[in-house]
Design a protein around this motif. Structure first.
Motif, PDB file in Angstrom:
ATOM      1  N   ARG A  68       0.846  -1.209   0.000  1.00 55.11           N
ATOM      2  CA  ARG A  68       0.000   0.000   0.000  1.00 55.11           C
ATOM      3  C   ARG A  68       0.874   1.249   0.000  1.00 55.11           C
ATOM      4  NH1 ARG A  68      -3.790  -2.988   2.396  1.00 55.11           N
ATOM      5  NH2 ARG A  68      -3.221  -2.822   4.573  1.00 55.11           N
ATOM      6  N   ARG A  69       1.934   1.191   0.791  1.00 49.93           N
ATOM      7  CA  ARG A  69       2.854   2.324   0.875  1.00 49.93           C
ATOM      8  C   ARG A  69       3.497   2.557  -0.497  1.00 49.93           C
ATOM      9  NH1 ARG A  69       2.958   6.716   2.564  1.00 49.93           N
ATOM     10  NH2 ARG A  69       4.969   7.712   2.620  1.00 49.93           N
ATOM     11  N   GLU A  70       3.888   1.457  -1.151  1.00 45.91           N
ATOM     12  CA  GLU A  70       4.489   1.590  -2.497  1.00 45.91           C
ATOM     13  C   GLU A  70       3.516   2.300  -3.439  1.00 45.91           C
ATOM     14  OE1 GLU A  70       7.401  -2.297  -3.101  1.00 45.91           O
ATOM     15  OE2 GLU A  70       5.319  -2.487  -3.600  1.00 45.91           O
ATOM     16  N   THR A  71       2.250   1.939  -3.313  1.00 40.80           N
ATOM     17  CA  THR A  71       1.241   2.534  -4.204  1.00 40.80           C
ATOM     18  C   THR A  71       1.076   4.023  -3.913  1.00 40.80           C
ATOM     19  OG1 THR A  71       0.128   0.417  -4.375  1.00 40.80           O
ATOM     20  CG2 THR A  71      -1.159   2.336  -4.989  1.00 40.80           C
ATOM     21  N   ILE A  72       1.015   4.373  -2.624  1.00 45.05           N
ATOM     22  CA  ILE A  72       0.865   5.795  -2.277  1.00 45.05           C
ATOM     23  C   ILE A  72       2.067   6.585  -2.814  1.00 45.05           C
ATOM     24  CG2 ILE A  72       0.858   7.458  -0.344  1.00 45.05           C
ATOM     25  CD1 ILE A  72      -1.760   6.076  -0.325  1.00 45.05           C
TER      26      ILE A  72
ATOM     27  N   PHE B 197       3.983   5.851  -5.255  1.00 50.35           N
ATOM     28  CA  PHE B 197       3.913   5.895  -6.717  1.00 50.35           C
ATOM     29  C   PHE B 197       2.937   6.992  -7.171  1.00 50.35           C
ATOM     30  CE2 PHE B 197       1.374   4.441 -10.343  1.00 50.35           C
ATOM     31  CZ  PHE B 197       2.339   4.497 -11.334  1.00 50.35           C
ATOM     32  N   ILE B 198       1.779   7.044  -6.527  1.00 52.41           N
ATOM     33  CA  ILE B 198       0.778   8.062  -6.895  1.00 52.41           C
ATOM     34  C   ILE B 198       1.368   9.473  -6.689  1.00 52.41           C
ATOM     35  CG2 ILE B 198      -1.474   9.062  -6.278  1.00 52.41           C
ATOM     36  CD1 ILE B 198      -2.403   6.274  -5.448  1.00 52.41           C
ATOM     37  N   MET B 199       2.017   9.653  -5.531  1.00 52.12           N
ATOM     38  CA  MET B 199       2.590  10.969  -5.223  1.00 52.12           C
ATOM     39  C   MET B 199       3.644  11.343  -6.275  1.00 52.12           C
ATOM     40  SD  MET B 199       1.162  11.804  -2.318  1.00 52.12           S
ATOM     41  CE  MET B 199       2.150  13.079  -1.581  1.00 52.12           C
ATOM     42  N   ASP B 200       4.438  10.353  -6.646  1.00 48.11           N
ATOM     43  CA  ASP B 200       5.499  10.604  -7.615  1.00 48.11           C
ATOM     44  C   ASP B 200       4.912  11.018  -8.969  1.00 48.11           C
ATOM     45  OD1 ASP B 200       8.199  10.623  -8.421  1.00 48.11           O
ATOM     46  OD2 ASP B 200       7.908   8.693  -9.429  1.00 48.11           O
ATOM     47  N   VAL B 201       3.907  10.265  -9.435  1.00 47.20           N
ATOM     48  CA  VAL B 201       3.311  10.584 -10.746  1.00 47.20           C
ATOM     49  C   VAL B 201       2.673  11.974 -10.697  1.00 47.20           C
ATOM     50  CG1 VAL B 201       1.539   9.923 -12.437  1.00 47.20           C
ATOM     51  CG2 VAL B 201       2.939   8.156 -11.356  1.00 47.20           C
ATOM     52  N   CYS B 202       1.907  12.242  -9.635  1.00 44.28           N
ATOM     53  CA  CYS B 202       1.195  13.528  -9.566  1.00 44.28           C
ATOM     54  C   CYS B 202       2.171  14.701  -9.483  1.00 44.28           C
ATOM     55  CB  CYS B 202       0.250  13.564  -8.376  1.00 44.28           C
ATOM     56  SG  CYS B 202      -1.177  12.532  -8.621  1.00 44.28           S
ATOM     57  N   ARG B 203       3.306  14.490  -8.826  1.00 42.20           N
ATOM     58  CA  ARG B 203       4.285  15.593  -8.709  1.00 42.20           C
ATOM     59  C   ARG B 203       5.042  15.783 -10.019  1.00 42.20           C
ATOM     60  NH1 ARG B 203       5.444  14.274  -2.896  1.00 42.20           N
ATOM     61  NH2 ARG B 203       4.468  16.016  -1.813  1.00 42.20           N
ATOM     62  N   ARG B 204       5.465  14.658 -10.603  1.00 41.72           N
ATOM     63  CA  ARG B 204       6.244  14.797 -11.845  1.00 41.72           C
ATOM     64  C   ARG B 204       5.383  15.190 -13.023  1.00 41.72           C
ATOM     65  NH1 ARG B 204       9.714   9.409 -12.033  1.00 41.72           N
ATOM     66  NH2 ARG B 204      10.104  10.068 -14.168  1.00 41.72           N
ATOM     67  N   PHE B 205       4.125  14.794 -12.961  1.00 38.54           N
ATOM     68  CA  PHE B 205       3.235  15.083 -14.091  1.00 38.54           C
ATOM     69  C   PHE B 205       1.957  15.745 -13.595  1.00 38.54           C
ATOM     70  CE2 PHE B 205       5.768  11.309 -15.089  1.00 38.54           C
ATOM     71  CZ  PHE B 205       6.488  11.812 -16.147  1.00 38.54           C
ATOM     72  N   PRO B 206       2.044  17.011 -13.173  1.00 38.08           N
ATOM     73  CA  PRO B 206       0.860  17.680 -12.634  1.00 38.08           C
ATOM     74  C   PRO B 206      -0.252  17.691 -13.683  1.00 38.08           C
ATOM     75  CG  PRO B 206       2.825  19.067 -12.415  1.00 38.08           C
ATOM     76  CD  PRO B 206       3.219  17.889 -13.224  1.00 38.08           C
ATOM     77  N   GLY B 207      -1.447  17.395 -13.258  1.00 38.09           N
ATOM     78  CA  GLY B 207      -2.567  17.275 -14.210  1.00 38.09           C
ATOM     79  C   GLY B 207      -3.002  15.824 -14.330  1.00 38.09           C
ATOM     80  N   SER B 208      -2.121  14.888 -13.879  1.00 36.46           N
ATOM     81  CA  SER B 208      -2.551  13.480 -13.832  1.00 36.46           C
ATOM     82  C   SER B 208      -3.528  13.367 -12.677  1.00 36.46           C
ATOM     83  CB  SER B 208      -1.371  12.560 -13.509  1.00 36.46           C
ATOM     84  OG  SER B 208      -0.328  12.769 -14.398  1.00 36.46           O
TER      85      SER B 208
END
Ligand code: B12
Ligand code: SF4
Length: 518
Positions: free
Chosen positions: A367-371, A373-384
């Protein structure tokens, strides 16, 4: 008057149908969402009936406050009632309506179709207030069934039908699937788009351009109903039908509900080129796997953007490689998710990712890995954007047997399935404090990054600004895995209460026919 012989629902005191018993009443139970639009399954099965001269009265409980009274009024001069449902809360109103009808006339035929009866035909038919079930595609099956009911003939042998005879349950053989291209167009003209717009704040519809999906994710039920052989409409038909649909009903948006729109990339390109040529002025969104989305070049995506595509919904499902493997999602790797996000955003198309928490095998580490991952995608690709769910095992999905072994108890009767979802988001392996903690994480994710729902945004500007401010502490909490004393969630709840738009009282019956529908 009936709308060009289409909608024979009683209008005021006028009784429409002169011919006795040529009317079919359809009921669509509420799925408890204001993101409502016309029920596609019922529009699909209506066309062959209309062509054969039957009249259709469609009652959708989401837009009809007195739906029970309305159904009871309408069935008085009808031949039968058809209900469309998926597993879960829709079963509650299905049972309520079916029981009320049987109390009025125990012999009045009630037919259930859609995903739940298709996946659990025997148990559904066993309900004492159900007479027939239809499995799988309903267009041909329902027409034959209705004709037999009208003639008082035996339905033995009609493919796809389950029925009762001398108190016994009978299942006719399944009907082979027909490719979508052979199916008639859906009867959008029987839908009351004005009423849906009043509820949702946007004028939109669903559209299907392909059937089935070649993959086999462990939690998915699609293989059981539509198989794995993907088939699709050609680009010309997509362009022609959607142009007509959006103009005729003044729709601003289409949600193409195909399971995997991008299986054939040339088709997708052909559709985009056709829409650009035709001057399409509506927006649309699709569902597709990330591996196929990542195959699109930036030129392809820009072309799709010019053609009106604004969102690609993709089932990422987990940020843990171990869980993706357990989900049978080895076709999707993490690089493809990042590539898809980067390219979609460059083309100004919103990448919209789904996550399923609580899949068997997932623990706090995954679950932690997923959180993260989500944070990483949203930060690197704002608008996702990310939409999260908690896993519910559905009958017919490859994981169901394992879920039963792990302690899920499958209900024994149709009515018990009404509470199955969302009850079974509290799972034998994810309950108590762990479940609470996950719900809190999900709540923080909701406020940490923006997401755009279908329904119109009715928040006041100050509410929006305050919610934006809450996103910073929410991100901090998610980064540090700290969820105690959730003050931001409490403030957000209050904000939601003050900004809640009053639901319009919509009664389709009282609405004037839309000239575009005539
Ligand atoms: C659109 C959609 C939604 C929309 C519905 C919007 C709306 N206005 O209707 C929304 C977002 C609300 C939604 C919600 C959910 N959904 Co949904 N959804 C779909 C989706 C993508 C398309 C449905 C559709 O319209 N298809 C097009 C029509 C033409 O096809 P059809 O429905 O299969 O209809 C045919 C036959 O089933 C049959 N038929 C249908 N009705 C009837 C009625 C009669 C009388 C007859 C004879 C025949 C018949 O004939 C039709 C024509 O051949 C399907 C996936 C899919 N591939 O279909 C999932 C799907 C139906 N959803 C599913 C699920 C699980 C959910 C949720 C529980 C998800 C969640 N965790 O929140 C919720 C449940 C909501 C609730 N409260 O009950 C599952 C259902 C599994 C099951 N066991 O029932 C599906 C199959 C997705 C999946 N692969 O798992 N969903
Ligand atoms: S990609 Fe989607 S539709 Fe296809 S099997 Fe997986 S979940 Fe089902």
């Amino acid at each position: 008057m009936t709308r060009a012989g289409i909608s024979p629902c009683h209008n005021g005191n006028t009784i429409m149908a002169k011919r006795p018993r040529r009317k079919i009443v359809f009921f669509f139970p509420s799925f408890s969402s204001s993101e409502a639009t016309a029920p596609l399954g019922l529009l699909a099965v209506s066309t062959p009936l209309l062509r054969a001269g039957y009249e259709i009265c469609l009652i959708d409980s989401t837009i009809t406050p007195n739906f029970k009274r309305r159904v009871l009024e309408e069935v008085k001069d009808a031949l039968c009632l058809g209900i469309s449902l998926v597993t879960g809360p829709m079963i509650r109103e299905t049972v309520e309506i079916a029981r009320a009808i049987k109390a009025w006339d125990p012999k009045f035929p009630i037919i259930l179709g859609g995903w739940h009866p298709s996946l659990l035909p025997v148990q559904t038919l066993a309900a004492p207030y159900i007479d027939y079930i239809v499995r799988g595609q309903g267009e041909d099956t329902l027409l034959e069934l209705v004709q037999h009911i009208e003639d008082g003939a035996s339905v033995d042998g009609i493919q796809g039908v389950g029925y009762k005879e001398d108190g016994k349950l009978r299942m006719n053989p399944e009907r082979p699937l027909r490719p979508l291209i052979e199916m008639p167009p859906k009867a959008y003209h029987i839908a009351d788009f004005d009423a849906y717009e009043r509820l949702c704040g946007r004028r939109w519809a669903m559209y299907t351009s392909s059937l089935a999906c070649p993959f086999n994710c462990a939690y998915c039920t699609n293989g059981g109903v539509y198989g794995r052989k993907w088939n699709a409409l050609p680009p010309d038909q997509f362009v022609e039908e959607t142009m007509d649909l959006t103009r005729r009903y003044r729709l601003e948006m289409l949600w193409v509900v195909d399971d995997n729109f991008l299986v054939d990339l040339d088709r997708a390109r052909g559709i985009a080129e056709g829409l650009v040529r035709a001057g399409a002025d509506y927006t649309w969104s699709i569902q597709a796997t990330t591996n196929l989305t990542a195959r699109l070049s930036i030129e392809d995506l820009k072309l799709l953007r010019r053609a009106g595509l604004r969102q690609i919904c993709q089932g990422v499902d987990s940020g843990s490689p171990k869980i993706l493997k357990l989900m049978n999602k080895e076709f999707q790797n993490f690089d493809s998710i990042y590539e898809s996000a980067a390219r979609c955003l460059e083309a100004d198309i919103r990448p919209s990712f789904n996550i399923i928490f609580g899949f068997p095998g997932e623990g706090p580490k995954e679950r932690r890995e997923t959180i993260q991952f989500i944070m990483d995608v949203c930060r690197r690709f704002p608008g996702s954007e990310f939409w999260t769910n908690i896993f519910t095992p559905y009958p017919g999905s490859p994981i169901m047997d394992r879920a039963l072994e792990l302690g899920i108890k499958a209900p024994d009767s149709l009515e018990e399935w009404a509470d199955y979802f969302p009850r079974y988001t509290v799972l034998p392996w994810l309950k108590g404090k762990q479940h609470e903690r996950l719900q809190r994480m999900r709540d923080y994710l909701r406020i940490a990054f923006d997401r755009i729902p279908i329904a119109a945004d009715t928040r006041k500007p100050w509410v929006r600004k305050t919610q934006k401010a809450l996103s910073l502490p929410a991100r901090w909490r998610l980064d540090h895995d700290v969820y105690g004393f959730p003050a931001e969630l409490w403030i957000n709840k209050k904000l939601k209460q003050v900004s809640q738009a009053a639901k319009p009282a919509v009664d389709a019956k009282r609405l004037e026919p839309n000239p575009a529908n005539a």
